[in-house]
Design a protein around this motif. Structure first.
Motif, mmCIF file in Angstrom:
data_model
loop_
_atom_site.group_PDB
_atom_site.id
_atom_site.type_symbol
_atom_site.label_atom_id
_atom_site.label_comp_id
_atom_site.label_asym_id
_atom_site.label_seq_id
_atom_site.Cartn_x
_atom_site.Cartn_y
_atom_site.Cartn_z
ATOM 1 N N GLY A 43 16.478 79.281 29.567
ATOM 2 C CA GLY A 43 17.030 80.490 29.152
ATOM 3 C C GLY A 43 17.202 81.630 30.257
ATOM 4 O O GLY A 43 18.111 82.575 30.213
ATOM 5 N N ALA A 44 16.526 81.522 31.445
ATOM 6 C CA ALA A 44 16.666 82.457 32.416
ATOM 7 C C ALA A 44 17.556 81.684 33.422
ATOM 8 O O ALA A 44 17.298 82.303 34.713
ATOM 9 N N GLY A 45 18.395 80.937 33.234
ATOM 10 C CA GLY A 45 19.156 80.290 34.425
ATOM 11 C C GLY A 45 18.318 79.423 35.195
ATOM 12 O O GLY A 45 18.826 78.990 36.245
ATOM 13 N N GLY A 46 17.226 78.929 34.700
ATOM 14 C CA GLY A 46 16.573 77.920 35.713
ATOM 15 C C GLY A 46 15.720 78.751 36.847
ATOM 16 O O GLY A 46 15.047 78.262 37.656
ATOM 17 N N SER A 47 15.594 80.181 36.861
ATOM 18 C CA SER A 47 15.414 80.840 37.900
ATOM 19 C C SER A 47 13.814 81.361 37.492
ATOM 20 O O SER A 47 13.728 82.053 36.774
ATOM 21 N N PRO A 48 12.823 80.941 38.043
ATOM 22 C CA PRO A 48 11.436 81.684 37.881
ATOM 23 C C PRO A 48 11.322 83.119 38.094
ATOM 24 O O PRO A 48 10.567 83.683 37.209
#
Length: 366
Positions: free
Chosen positions: A213-218
């Motif tokens: 849901g965060a575009g795969g960005s930690p």
């Protein structure tokens, strides 16, 4: 290369605890690790009171290593907060400090260390740049599987691990001294505790869908969580984006190795993976290492199945309690009720924490 003693794959807490017990008894264990020096592994940073006693059985003291003393738990869910005492003092200690101390103790006791990146295991032979074979094979590679001995991963929305280390600050010291914090989200949680050097260790376990849901960005996920959860956002001080952000994928929480073949001993996370909110991963690592060594010394390679059965039996109750607690912690409908219960029922949090500790009667860590 043929080694007369046992081979231990991985020189982390589980592998080194095993090597210390074996070496003290006159065995000549060989630790195989991809790094010559211990680094700062992603998982860890917290020693429960039970883990501390297991460490003391190896003649190592959290206090002597400069660990940060922790006596209370603070829970956050949305705007709600609850505090509870720990059943006994615990400790914040980096994996760098812990792993180096254990490795040094193992080598001083008589264990050997070889730098090797083992790619796969085939018929109890460890294959890397060389082929290694010993009197027994003890698998202690932590969260990372070795080809040939994978752990099953069946979760439709698996857990991912993230770790951020924040530099020392007066604010973090004031808020976190003597405290471990647990911040609950929908689909995950974060634990925060000070380390021996004053840094704040932030470990998150989140569902893969949450990261997606965060575009795969930690980093973007942390920004979103900081906006949605003010108390968590308060811990991420200015400039946190510059700190290294480590990750590990698809953690098989609640996995338990119930069977094995003669000669193969599974230790630590290769034997049982407890949800990280329980804070007992290091306890299982240290306990399994010592128990495996005792079985190997008493019954040789043939004792591996008996060891694995004994460890699985001991690990099953705390893993079941931790799994249920994790399911509740990730549910935003239940979170307020859980925090209210901590307020209303004195000792409830202590009882749950005590029920997620692993207890092995053969070890001097009761």
């Amino acid at each position: 290369m043929r080694h007369q003693g046992p081979l231990i794959l991985g020189a982390g807490p589980a592998g080194c605890a095993c090597a210390i017990v074996l070496a003290r008894a006159g065995a000549r264990p060989l630790l195989l690790d991809r790094h010559a020096d211990a680094g700062d592994a992603l998982c860890g940073g917290f020693l429960s009171w039970r883990s501390a006693r297991q460490l003391q059985a190896l003649d190592l003291s959290p206090e002597a290593l400069g660990a940060h003393r922790v006596t209370r738990l603070r829970l956050f869910a949305g705007r709600r907060r609850a505090d509870a005492p720990l059943p006994a003092p615990a400790w914040g200690l980096s994996r760098y400090a812990l792993d180096n101390a254990l490795r040094q103790r193992a080598l001083a006791a008589g264990a050997d260390l070889a730098v090797e990146h083992v790619r796969e295991v085939e018929r109890l032979m460890a294959r890397g740049r060389r082929d290694w074979q010993g009197s027994a094979l003890l698998l202690a590679t932590g969260k990372h599987d070795v080809r040939g001995l994978p752990r099953p991963r069946t979760a439709s929305d698996p857990a991912l691990g993230l770790r951020l280390r924040l530099s020392p600050s007066a604010t973090l010291s004031r808020e976190l001294t003597g405290m471990i914090e647990l911040h609950l989200f929908k689909g995950g949680y974060a634990g925060i505790v000070l380390q021996e050097d004053g840094t704040a260790n932030i470990c998150l376990a989140v569902r893969k869908s949450l990261l997606a849901g965060a575009g795969g960005s930690p980093a973007r996920l942390l920004e979103q969580l900081a906006r949605q959860h003010r108390n968590f956002g308060d811990r991420l001080e200015a400039g946190w984006q510059a700190a290294p952000l480590d990750s590990v994928g698809s953690v098989p929480y609640r996995f338990i190795a119930r069977e094995t073949v003669p000669g193969l001993f599974r230790l630590g996370d290769q034997a049982a993976v407890i949800p990280s909110l329980a804070g007992e991963g290091m306890g299982i690592a240290l306990a399994s290492g010592q128990l495996a060594a005792q079985h190997l010394l008493g019954g040789g390679a043939a004792a591996a199945p008996a060891y694995q059965t004994a460890l699985a039996r001991a690990a099953c109750p705390p893993l079941a309690v931790a799994a249920a607690a994790r399911a509740l912690a990730e549910n935003p409908l239940v979170q307020p009720l859980a925090l209210a219960a901590v307020h209303i029922v004195p000792g409830l949090a202590e009882l749950l924490m005590a029920r997620t500790r692993i207890a092995l009667p053969h070890l001097s860590c009761a």
